[in-house]
Design a protein around this motif. Structure first.
Motif, PDB file in Angstrom:
ATOM      1  N   ARG A 246      -8.525  26.507  40.877  1.00  0.00           N
ATOM      2  CA  ARG A 246      -9.420  26.695  42.011  1.00  0.00           C
ATOM      3  C   ARG A 246     -10.521  27.683  41.676  1.00  0.00           C
ATOM      4  O   ARG A 246     -10.388  28.498  40.755  1.00  0.00           O
ATOM      5  CB  ARG A 246      -8.633  27.175  43.227  1.00  0.00           C
ATOM      6  CG  ARG A 246      -7.976  28.527  43.040  1.00  0.00           C
ATOM      7  CD  ARG A 246      -7.196  28.920  44.280  1.00  0.00           C
ATOM      8  NE  ARG A 246      -5.999  28.116  44.454  1.00  0.00           N
ATOM      9  CZ  ARG A 246      -5.267  28.112  45.557  1.00  0.00           C
ATOM     10  NH1 ARG A 246      -5.615  28.868  46.582  1.00  0.00           N
ATOM     11  NH2 ARG A 246      -4.177  27.364  45.639  1.00  0.00           N
ATOM     12  N   VAL A 317      -7.087  20.700  56.276  1.00  0.00           N
ATOM     13  CA  VAL A 317      -7.527  19.315  56.086  1.00  0.00           C
ATOM     14  C   VAL A 317      -7.865  18.668  57.421  1.00  0.00           C
ATOM     15  O   VAL A 317      -8.826  17.888  57.515  1.00  0.00           O
ATOM     16  CB  VAL A 317      -6.439  18.518  55.344  1.00  0.00           C
ATOM     17  CG1 VAL A 317      -6.726  17.029  55.393  1.00  0.00           C
ATOM     18  CG2 VAL A 317      -6.353  18.972  53.901  1.00  0.00           C
ATOM     19  N   LYS A 323     -12.429  16.742  51.376  1.00  0.00           N
ATOM     20  CA  LYS A 323     -13.045  16.933  50.060  1.00  0.00           C
ATOM     21  C   LYS A 323     -13.412  18.396  49.824  1.00  0.00           C
ATOM     22  O   LYS A 323     -13.301  18.894  48.705  1.00  0.00           O
ATOM     23  CB  LYS A 323     -14.280  16.049  49.937  1.00  0.00           C
ATOM     24  CG  LYS A 323     -13.970  14.559  49.866  1.00  0.00           C
ATOM     25  CD  LYS A 323     -15.219  13.751  49.596  1.00  0.00           C
ATOM     26  CE  LYS A 323     -14.882  12.260  49.459  1.00  0.00           C
ATOM     27  NZ  LYS A 323     -16.088  11.445  49.184  1.00  0.00           N
ATOM     28  N   ALA A 326     -10.215  20.149  48.967  1.00  0.00           N
ATOM     29  CA  ALA A 326      -9.825  19.852  47.584  1.00  0.00           C
ATOM     30  C   ALA A 326     -10.640  20.668  46.602  1.00  0.00           C
ATOM     31  O   ALA A 326     -10.104  21.180  45.611  1.00  0.00           O
ATOM     32  CB  ALA A 326      -9.996  18.354  47.312  1.00  0.00           C
ATOM     33  N   MET A 331      -7.848  20.937  43.852  1.00  0.00           N
ATOM     34  CA  MET A 331      -6.974  19.771  43.955  1.00  0.00           C
ATOM     35  C   MET A 331      -7.802  18.499  43.836  1.00  0.00           C
ATOM     36  O   MET A 331      -9.017  18.502  44.024  1.00  0.00           O
ATOM     37  CB  MET A 331      -6.221  19.790  45.292  1.00  0.00           C
ATOM     38  CG  MET A 331      -5.397  21.036  45.542  1.00  0.00           C
ATOM     39  SD  MET A 331      -4.752  21.131  47.231  1.00  0.00           S
ATOM     40  CE  MET A 331      -3.727  19.676  47.296  1.00  0.00           C
ATOM     41  N   ASP A 332      -7.119  17.401  43.543  1.00  0.00           N
ATOM     42  CA  ASP A 332      -7.768  16.095  43.586  1.00  0.00           C
ATOM     43  C   ASP A 332      -8.007  15.697  45.041  1.00  0.00           C
ATOM     44  O   ASP A 332      -7.179  16.002  45.916  1.00  0.00           O
ATOM     45  CB  ASP A 332      -6.905  15.034  42.903  1.00  0.00           C
ATOM     46  CG  ASP A 332      -6.749  15.312  41.414  1.00  0.00           C
ATOM     47  OD1 ASP A 332      -7.686  15.909  40.835  1.00  0.00           O
ATOM     48  OD2 ASP A 332      -5.696  14.952  40.845  1.00  0.00           O
ATOM     49  N   PRO A 333      -9.113  15.001  45.329  1.00  0.00           N
ATOM     50  CA  PRO A 333      -9.340  14.582  46.728  1.00  0.00           C
ATOM     51  C   PRO A 333      -8.212  13.735  47.287  1.00  0.00           C
ATOM     52  O   PRO A 333      -7.902  13.817  48.484  1.00  0.00           O
ATOM     53  CB  PRO A 333     -10.653  13.799  46.639  1.00  0.00           C
ATOM     54  CG  PRO A 333     -11.342  14.332  45.423  1.00  0.00           C
ATOM     55  CD  PRO A 333     -10.243  14.670  44.457  1.00  0.00           C
ATOM     56  N   ALA A 335      -5.110  14.109  46.725  1.00  0.00           N
ATOM     57  CA  ALA A 335      -3.950  14.951  47.052  1.00  0.00           C
ATOM     58  C   ALA A 335      -4.056  15.535  48.451  1.00  0.00           C
ATOM     59  O   ALA A 335      -3.036  15.765  49.109  1.00  0.00           O
ATOM     60  CB  ALA A 335      -3.812  16.061  46.017  1.00  0.00           C
ATOM     61  N   THR A 336      -5.266  15.803  48.901  1.00  0.00           N
ATOM     62  CA  THR A 336      -5.418  16.380  50.242  1.00  0.00           C
ATOM     63  C   THR A 336      -5.353  15.328  51.344  1.00  0.00           C
ATOM     64  O   THR A 336      -5.099  15.665  52.501  1.00  0.00           O
ATOM     65  CB  THR A 336      -6.755  17.125  50.348  1.00  0.00           C
ATOM     66  OG1 THR A 336      -7.829  16.227  50.039  1.00  0.00           O
ATOM     67  CG2 THR A 336      -6.794  18.289  49.373  1.00  0.00           C
TER      68      THR A 336
END
Length: 352
Positions: A246, A317, A323, A326, A331-333, A335-336
């Motif tokens: 991050r 979220v 996005k 994330a 994080m990957d989009p 994953a959220t």
């Protein structure tokens, strides 16, 4: 430890670092505090190679899982374990992502459990007799682990079919039923406030507990990120912390104050361990705190770190753009998106 080291140096055997490290190891699951300290010291100074203690422990875990399977079904479980290890060696040579020991252990545990279920509840002592109804009944015993268990059983029966253990794959055609979104538990707002006051203004909380709790509650930090947090990941000038992948924005005053308390506790231990969280066991070496120690810090309050992390992610979220969340947490989009609720808060709807 110094007395034991002295006896090793005077026993008449070779005293070069690698031989000394090998003789310092104790038989059993733990190689001993002296061997751990020597390994950290010698490997840090490039005087010896690391021991294979982790590999021996992993081999022991695999052996115990295989031996726990019923005897008629055990040879195929052993062959499946060997195939997983060969696949990992090929992945290492090819430079791709190999399976970790914990992944192989989990797969063998699922196959072991199914073998027990097949003999105890279905009365079948041959893999070739397993059918789709047996697998459905086994998956129904733990609905939350259906997806993971079915994935492993598919791997096993593909292996069994390729080796002529079974004629047909009983997992073919089975689907993973159930919601694909977030189904975990969250912490109520009132409980979050109580925990926040305990960790920021209270005096009873241990510095490790306060750091893990605040970083999970406010910054959705995982246990692994906090466990591997090092002193050189901190920037006192800008008050930033490097957590995983991050970005590094400045910490809020409450989180920075809790971090300083943890660093003050670390100074009292007078250790050379580079990690922020240092325990009595790790203060003489350079390893991170154990996974068990980190995962059980918040047990007295019934709130695991994962639950606090999921609570924060679900709130952000559903309040902000997934996005953006994330990007903020590395994080990957995709994953959220699992935390995105399939409903609209009535309080945000315009008045009729």
């Amino acid at each position: 430890m110094i007395s034991s080291l002295g006896r090793l140096l005077e026993d008449g055997h070779p005293n070069h670092p690698q031989a000394l490290l090998d003789r310092a190891r104790r038989p059993g699951r733990s190689m001993g505090s002296l061997a751990r300290a020597l390994e950290d010291y010698l490997t840090q100074r490039a005087l010896a190679l690391p021991t294979d203690h982790a590999d021996r422990l992993a081999a022991g875990r695999r052996r115990r899982r295989i031996e726990a399977a019923p005897l008629p079904l055990r040879p195929q479980v052993q062959a499946f374990s060997d195939s997983l290890l060969r696949a990992r060696e090929r992945a290492l040579r090819a430079g791709t992502l190999p399976r970790a020991d914990i992944t192989i252990d989990a797969a063998l545990a699922i196959v072991r459990d199914f073998a027990r279920f097949l003999t105890d509840h279905c009365g079948k002592h041959d893999w070739a007799l397993a059918d789709v109804h047996d697998i459905e009944a086994f998956l129904a015993t733990r609905p939350k682990g259906r997806q993971r268990r079915l994935t492993v059983l598919r791997q096993f029966f593909r292996f069994a079919r390729s080796h002529k253990v079974v004629l047909a794959d009983p997992t073919r055609g089975l689907q993973v039923k159930g919601p694909s979104g977030f189904i975990g538990t969250t912490v109520a707002v009132g409980r979050q406030r109580q925990l926040f006051r305990r960790w920021t203004t209270g005096t009873d909380a241990h510095p490790h507990e306060a750091l893990l709790g605040v970083l999970a509650l406010l910054h959705a930090a995982s246990s692994s990120e906090v466990r591997h947090l090092r002193v050189d990941d901190l920037d006192p000038v800008n008050r930033t912390v490097r957590l995983g992948k991050r970005p590094h924005p400045p910490l809020d005053p409450a989180s920075w104050s809790v971090l300083q308390r943890c660093l003050a506790h670390r100074e009292i231990q007078r250790t050379d361990n580079p990690h922020v969280i240092v325990t009595k066991i790790t203060k003489s070496g350079r390893a991170a705190a154990s996974t068990g120690y980190i995962s059980h810090i918040l047990d007295p309050y019934g709130v695991p770190p994962r639950t606090l992390r999921c609570t924060r992610l679900a709130d952000l979220v559903n309040t902000l753009d997934p996005k953006l969340v994330a990007a903020a947490f590395g994080m990957d989009p995709e994953a959220t998106m699992i935390y995105l609720a399939d409903r609209i808060d009535p309080g945000r709807l315009p008045d009729a």
